[in-house]
Scaffold this motif. Structure first.
Motif, mmCIF file in Angstrom:
data_model
loop_
_atom_site.group_PDB
_atom_site.id
_atom_site.type_symbol
_atom_site.label_atom_id
_atom_site.label_comp_id
_atom_site.label_asym_id
_atom_site.label_seq_id
_atom_site.Cartn_x
_atom_site.Cartn_y
_atom_site.Cartn_z
ATOM 1 N N SER A 124 29.931 9.651 34.308
ATOM 2 C CA SER A 124 28.992 11.294 33.203
ATOM 3 C C SER A 124 27.674 10.428 32.799
ATOM 4 O O SER A 124 27.221 9.497 33.124
ATOM 5 C CB SER A 124 29.351 11.609 32.068
ATOM 6 N N ASN A 139 31.306 19.482 30.733
ATOM 7 C CA ASN A 139 30.587 20.165 30.025
ATOM 8 C C ASN A 139 28.773 19.730 29.656
ATOM 9 O O ASN A 139 27.646 20.601 30.406
ATOM 10 C CB ASN A 139 30.389 21.078 28.432
ATOM 11 N N PHE A 140 28.391 18.380 29.519
ATOM 12 C CA PHE A 140 27.852 18.324 28.962
ATOM 13 C C PHE A 140 26.821 16.419 30.017
ATOM 14 O O PHE A 140 27.770 15.955 30.462
ATOM 15 C CB PHE A 140 27.611 17.572 27.431
ATOM 16 N N THR A 141 25.850 16.840 30.024
ATOM 17 C CA THR A 141 25.409 15.433 31.204
ATOM 18 C C THR A 141 25.093 13.743 29.784
ATOM 19 O O THR A 141 24.869 14.607 28.458
ATOM 20 C CB THR A 141 23.887 14.832 32.056
ATOM 21 N N GLN A 157 24.748 14.199 36.162
ATOM 22 C CA GLN A 157 26.056 14.702 36.829
ATOM 23 C C GLN A 157 26.870 14.462 35.295
ATOM 24 O O GLN A 157 27.164 13.801 34.750
ATOM 25 C CB GLN A 157 26.117 13.835 37.935
ATOM 26 N N VAL A 158 26.959 16.040 35.340
ATOM 27 C CA VAL A 158 28.592 16.622 34.057
ATOM 28 C C VAL A 158 29.819 15.727 35.413
ATOM 29 O O VAL A 158 29.907 15.595 36.676
ATOM 30 C CB VAL A 158 29.000 17.498 34.414
ATOM 31 N N LYS A 218 32.682 16.228 27.629
ATOM 32 C CA LYS A 218 33.148 15.392 29.156
ATOM 33 C C LYS A 218 32.505 16.229 30.405
ATOM 34 O O LYS A 218 31.757 15.950 30.865
ATOM 35 C CB LYS A 218 34.230 14.739 29.201
ATOM 36 N N GLU A 242 22.642 14.483 26.437
ATOM 37 C CA GLU A 242 22.845 15.305 26.601
ATOM 38 C C GLU A 242 22.738 16.101 25.149
ATOM 39 O O GLU A 242 23.857 15.970 24.438
ATOM 40 C CB GLU A 242 23.160 16.819 27.591
#
Length: 208
Positions: A127, A27-29, A131-132, A25, A32
């Motif tokens: 998310s 660290n990833f868009t 945007q992370v 949640k 991704e």
């Protein structure tokens, strides 16, 4: 299997599930992905419905998505108490290790997804594709209590190619197996139910 061992198993699964979800949640868009192997990738999506994104409102048209979400979350909360009672009763009656292990897995998985549904809307902001998410943002979360989305990230496209043309009806078409994206909690639930199906006689026997 003792209550202590059951609790340890549940806590371990919950920790792995929640740590993996929080990591993804923040660290990833959205959507991704990272390929680990040709048949396994980390692919971040969010699920605000039932299995594979299904919603109650898909079946009951007069219920809004938000109302359906609350109904689903409350149903999950009620169900977890039923599973907890089942687990406590099985331990008290000294049922088989397979049965207690299976119920523990189902309980841990269900609780893991309930945490997302109940709290994630308050704990994280949205998310997006660019945007992370941030944990405990100053402006508040992306939604209210009971409106959180379940974080999924495990994708196993074991077969992802064009089917042979000789196959009837589907030949020459692109096919992916396994398409659904899931999480550790889903794996625990599925494993628990699979144990009950495969080892049915041993599970419901008091012999260990």
């Amino acid at each position: 299997m003792s209550l202590k061992k059951s609790i340890i198993l549940i806590v371990i699964i919950l920790l792995i599930d929640q740590i993996s979800k929080v990591y993804i949640k923040v660290n990833f868009t959205l959507k991704e992905s990272i390929e680990v192997f040709s048949w396994f990738e980390v692919f971040f999506i969010e699920n605000d419905g039932m299995a594979w994104g299904t919603k109650i409102s898909d079946f009951v048209s007069f219920v809004s998505d938000r109302t359906a979400k609350v109904i689903l979350t409350l149903f999950r909360v009620i169900a977890i108490f039923g599973i907890a009672y089942w687990l406590h009763n099985a331990i008290r009656k000294k049922e088989s290790k397979i049965l207690i292990t299976a119920i523990s897995l189902i309980f841990a998985g269900a609780l893991g997804n309930i945490i997302d549904s109940v709290f994630y809307g308050v704990l994280f902001n949205e998310s997006l594709f660019n945007q992370v998410a941030v944990f405990m943002p100053e402006e508040g979360g992306y939604d209210n209590l009971l409106h959180g989305k379940v974080v999924d990230m495990i994708h196993l496209p074991i077969y992802n190619d064009i089917l042979p043309k000789w196959m009837p009806f589907v030949g020459g078409k692109h096919f992916t197996f396994f398409e659904p994206v899931f999480n550790i909690a889903d794996m625990a639930i599925s494993t628990g139910f699979l144990m009950l199906i495969v080892f049915n006689k041993r599970a419901f026997s008091k012999r260990n």
